[in-house]
Scaffold this active site. Structure first.
Site, short mmCIF file in Angstrom:
data_model
loop_
_atom_site.label_atom_id
_atom_site.label_comp_id
_atom_site.label_asym_id
_atom_site.label_seq_id
_atom_site.Cartn_x
_atom_site.Cartn_y
_atom_site.Cartn_z
N LEU A 33 1.02 -1.19 -0.08
CA LEU A 33 0.00 0.15 0.10
C LEU A 33 0.80 1.28 -0.19
O LEU A 33 2.01 1.30 0.46
CB LEU A 33 -0.78 -0.02 1.32
N HIS A 34 0.30 2.33 -0.81
CA HIS A 34 0.89 3.59 -0.72
C HIS A 34 -0.06 4.67 -0.57
O HIS A 34 -1.29 4.37 -0.20
CB HIS A 34 1.70 3.69 -2.04
N HIS A 37 -3.59 4.34 -2.02
CA HIS A 37 -4.24 3.33 -1.49
C HIS A 37 -4.99 4.06 -0.37
O HIS A 37 -6.28 4.19 0.09
CB HIS A 37 -3.76 2.17 -1.02
N SER A 185 2.07 4.16 -7.36
CA SER A 185 1.96 2.87 -7.76
C SER A 185 2.75 1.92 -7.05
O SER A 185 3.82 2.12 -6.61
CB SER A 185 2.07 2.75 -9.37
N SER A 186 2.32 0.56 -6.72
CA SER A 186 3.15 -0.16 -5.95
C SER A 186 4.17 -0.62 -6.65
O SER A 186 5.39 -0.97 -6.28
CB SER A 186 2.28 -1.51 -5.87
#
Ligand code: PAF
Length: 281
Positions: A33-34, A37, A185-186
């Site tokens: 998660l970043h 999210h 983005s992951s």
């Protein structure tokens, strides 16, 4: 925060929540998660009484085995981030729990999956729709939150919920960007420092596209983007399309639509990144 791995215990718990008349907001994720999210979780918290996040790296949406193998997994730190956001429940099923039998449902997206991502990631959207439909059936959320970064995914999920009369509102959420403009983005964590710097050019190019919309023709704009990104040898455009926001049909002239978005997929080294900008709507 409650963490459940089994479908049955999740459903039983949610029955109780619903019987109290509480609304349920849902954020499906593949983890790692970043801020992007977390912004979805915050939006869900604002609009609902109870918020659920799922973390499930869905194998059937990866068309490339190495991509699945290398997809970042950060479960322990994800839990901490969700606790900080006061997420109420994390659903974290195993592959066996989600797919006791191989998933074989085939979706008809009416051509929405035949362009852009769909051209380069065969079967990807069928895999996404399979898992999202299953998650919606388990959780039965009132609202589900998706980032606009994956714009084609958003349109396809919206169609899927309509086709199956699913009583869930799909809430699109703005793209969250890093300081240099790179869409969160992951996959960004797979970029080296210098690749990350170069990747900011994607967003820069999209800004230029927005500025030139209406002044340059669509084909001139496409040339401009190719020219800009070609400056770095480590960057390779997979596609850059200007499409109608609803049909996702690529446009040849500005006059063809009043709802227009530019979408791009670029390899920076070995990492595939996507981004987009709404030009007018
Ligand atoms: O956007 C994602 O992270 C995934 O495609 C989703 C919606 C969680 C389905 O696996």
């Amino acid at each position: 925060m409650i963490i459940f791995e089994k479908i049955k215990e999740t459903q039983e718990h949610l029955e109780k929540i619903k019987s109290k008349g509480l609304s349920i907001g849902f954020v499906p994720t593949m983890g790692s998660l970043h801020e992007g999210h977390l912004s979805l979780i915050r939006e869900a918290k604002r609009e609902n009484n109870y918020v659920i996040c799922s973390i499930f790296v869905n194998p059937i949406q990866f068309n490339n085995k190495n991509d699945l193998k290398n997809y970042p997994r950060e479960f322990e730190s994800d839990i901490e981030l969700l606790k900080n956001e006061k997420c109420d429940l994390l659903f974290h099923p195993s592959v066996e729990e989600m797919y006791p039998e191989p998933a074989d449902e085939k979706f008809d997206f009416g051509g929405l999956d035949e362009v852009m991502e769909g051209m380069y990631r065969k079967g990807h959207f069928n895999g996404v729709a399979s898992v999202v439909k299953k998650l919606f059936e388990i959780i039965k959320p009132d609202r589900a939150y998706f980032g606009l970064k994956d714009y084609q995914q958003l349109v396809i999920i919206h169609k899927m919920t309509k086709d199956f009369n699913m009583p869930v509102e799909i809430v699109p959420c703005t793209i969250i960007r890093e300081e240099n403009g790179l869409a969160m983005s992951s996959r960004n964590q797979l970029l080296s420092k210098s690749e990350k710097k170069q990747a900011s050019l994607i967003c820069e190019s999209l800004k230029m596209v927005k500025i030139q919309t209406g002044y340059l023709s669509i084909s001139e704009i496409k040339e401009m983007v190719k020219r800009q990104l070609r400056r770095h040898r480590s960057m390779k455009i997979e596609y850059f399309e200007i499409v109608d926001m609803y049909t996702l049909k690529p446009l040849m002239t500005w006059a063809e639509s009043n709802h227009v978005i530019a979408c791009i997929a670029v390899y920076v080294g070995k990492v595939r990144l996507i981004d987009n900008v709404i030009l007018f709507s």
